[in-house]
Design a protein around this motif. Structure first.
Motif, PDB file in Angstrom:
ATOM      1  N   GLY A   1       0.782  -1.226   0.000  1.00 49.50           N
ATOM      2  CA  GLY A   1       0.000   0.000   0.000  1.00 49.50           C
ATOM      3  C   GLY A   1       0.813   1.276   0.000  1.00 49.50           C
ATOM      4  N   ASP A   2       2.131   1.187   0.208  1.00 51.93           N
ATOM      5  CA  ASP A   2       2.967   2.391   0.113  1.00 51.93           C
ATOM      6  C   ASP A   2       2.873   2.949  -1.302  1.00 51.93           C
ATOM      7  N   LYS A   3       2.829   4.267  -1.404  1.00 52.32           N
ATOM      8  CA  LYS A   3       2.796   4.923  -2.710  1.00 52.32           C
ATOM      9  C   LYS A   3       4.156   5.560  -2.953  1.00 52.32           C
ATOM     10  N   ILE A   4       4.739   5.255  -4.114  1.00 53.24           N
ATOM     11  CA  ILE A   4       6.087   5.707  -4.433  1.00 53.24           C
ATOM     12  C   ILE A   4       6.040   6.570  -5.689  1.00 53.24           C
ATOM     13  N   THR A   5       6.692   7.720  -5.630  1.00 51.67           N
ATOM     14  CA  THR A   5       6.864   8.562  -6.805  1.00 51.67           C
ATOM     15  C   THR A   5       8.348   8.538  -7.142  1.00 51.67           C
ATOM     16  N   VAL A   6       8.680   7.940  -8.293  1.00 57.17           N
ATOM     17  CA  VAL A   6      10.055   7.866  -8.752  1.00 57.17           C
ATOM     18  C   VAL A   6      10.269   9.014  -9.730  1.00 57.17           C
ATOM     19  N   SER A   7      11.265   9.847  -9.441  1.00 61.18           N
ATOM     20  CA  SER A   7      11.560  10.996 -10.292  1.00 61.18           C
ATOM     21  C   SER A   7      12.907  10.808 -10.964  1.00 61.18           C
ATOM     22  N   VAL A   8      12.926  11.014 -12.276  1.00 61.42           N
ATOM     23  CA  VAL A   8      14.157  10.978 -13.052  1.00 61.42           C
ATOM     24  C   VAL A   8      14.320  12.362 -13.663  1.00 61.42           C
ATOM     25  N   THR A   9      15.468  12.981 -13.444  1.00 62.08           N
ATOM     26  CA  THR A   9      15.712  14.332 -13.927  1.00 62.08           C
ATOM     27  C   THR A   9      15.468  14.419 -15.426  1.00 62.08           C
ATOM     28  N   GLY A  10      14.565  15.338 -15.818  1.00 60.18           N
ATOM     29  CA  GLY A  10      14.274  15.569 -17.226  1.00 60.18           C
ATOM     30  C   GLY A  10      13.113  14.762 -17.770  1.00 60.18           C
ATOM     31  N   TYR A  11      12.484  13.946 -16.935  1.00 60.00           N
ATOM     32  CA  TYR A  11      11.385  13.094 -17.393  1.00 60.00           C
ATOM     33  C   TYR A  11      10.195  13.215 -16.454  1.00 60.00           C
ATOM     34  N   ASP A  12       9.055  12.726 -16.913  1.00 57.86           N
ATOM     35  CA  ASP A  12       7.864  12.730 -16.093  1.00 57.86           C
ATOM     36  C   ASP A  12       8.030  11.763 -14.915  1.00 57.86           C
ATOM     37  N   PRO A  13       7.491  12.108 -13.744  1.00 59.39           N
ATOM     38  CA  PRO A  13       7.575  11.183 -12.595  1.00 59.39           C
ATOM     39  C   PRO A  13       6.704   9.951 -12.818  1.00 59.39           C
ATOM     40  N   LEU A  14       7.114   8.870 -12.199  1.00 58.97           N
ATOM     41  CA  LEU A  14       6.390   7.604 -12.278  1.00 58.97           C
ATOM     42  C   LEU A  14       5.809   7.307 -10.909  1.00 58.97           C
ATOM     43  N   GLU A  15       4.497   7.083 -10.844  1.00 56.77           N
ATOM     44  CA  GLU A  15       3.832   6.797  -9.570  1.00 56.77           C
ATOM     45  C   GLU A  15       3.503   5.314  -9.496  1.00 56.77           C
ATOM     46  N   LEU A  16       3.892   4.682  -8.392  1.00 55.55           N
ATOM     47  CA  LEU A  16       3.689   3.249  -8.192  1.00 55.55           C
ATOM     48  C   LEU A  16       3.054   3.022  -6.828  1.00 55.55           C
ATOM     49  N   THR A  17       2.374   1.894  -6.691  1.00 54.78           N
ATOM     50  CA  THR A  17       1.838   1.461  -5.407  1.00 54.78           C
ATOM     51  C   THR A  17       2.337   0.043  -5.153  1.00 54.78           C
ATOM     52  N   VAL A  18       2.870  -0.171  -3.953  1.00 60.42           N
ATOM     53  CA  VAL A  18       3.365  -1.503  -3.601  1.00 60.42           C
ATOM     54  C   VAL A  18       2.169  -2.448  -3.537  1.00 60.42           C
TER      55      VAL A  18
END
Length: 137
Positions: free
Chosen positions: A119-136
């Protein structure tokens, strides 16, 4: 002194004050816009999905949360990856967000983000790109 003279002196003072305020505002906006420009980011204005592959793995450890996220760089160059985790389970006195500092990931290499719970929600950010949102899961 007559009334028209008083009005004209207020008018002149008002114009001077307005001109000074406008000048200060213009200089403030110019300073902010110049400091906000990041030259390397301006050179690479890539947007869209980040060149990464993600995978959750369940661990057998009983001492920490049961999931680990692996983030793999699928591009041909080094990227900078950061993450923010919104915890699904947190103590009231603790912060409900955990941050993973930005770190370089060479081409083809991976980083892991441990101690994740369902249920943890993770936002992965890569410089120069759109963020990716994931849920465990």
């Amino acid at each position: 002194m007559t009334i028209p003279e008083i009005r004209s002196s207020y008018s002149r003072a008002g114009r001077v004050a307005l001109a000074l305020a406008g000048g200060v505002a213009a200089l403030t906006f110019a300073a902010v816009s110049v400091s906000a420009v990041d030259a390397p980011a301006m050179l690479r204005l890539a947007t869209g999905p980040a060149p990464i592959k993600t995978a959750f793995e369940k661990t057998t450890s009983t001492e920490s949360a049961p999931y680990v996220l692996t983030v793999t760089n699928t591009s041909d160059e080094t990227i900078k990856v950061a993450a923010k985790i919104l915890l699904s389970v947190a103590f009231h006195a603790d912060n409900k967000a955990r941050h993973v500092a930005e770190q370089p990931v060479p081409a083809g290499k991976s980083i892991t983000i441990p101690n994740l719970a369902a249920g943890d929600k993770i936002t992965v950010s890569v410089t120069g790109y759109d963020p990716l949102e994931l849920t465990v899961p």
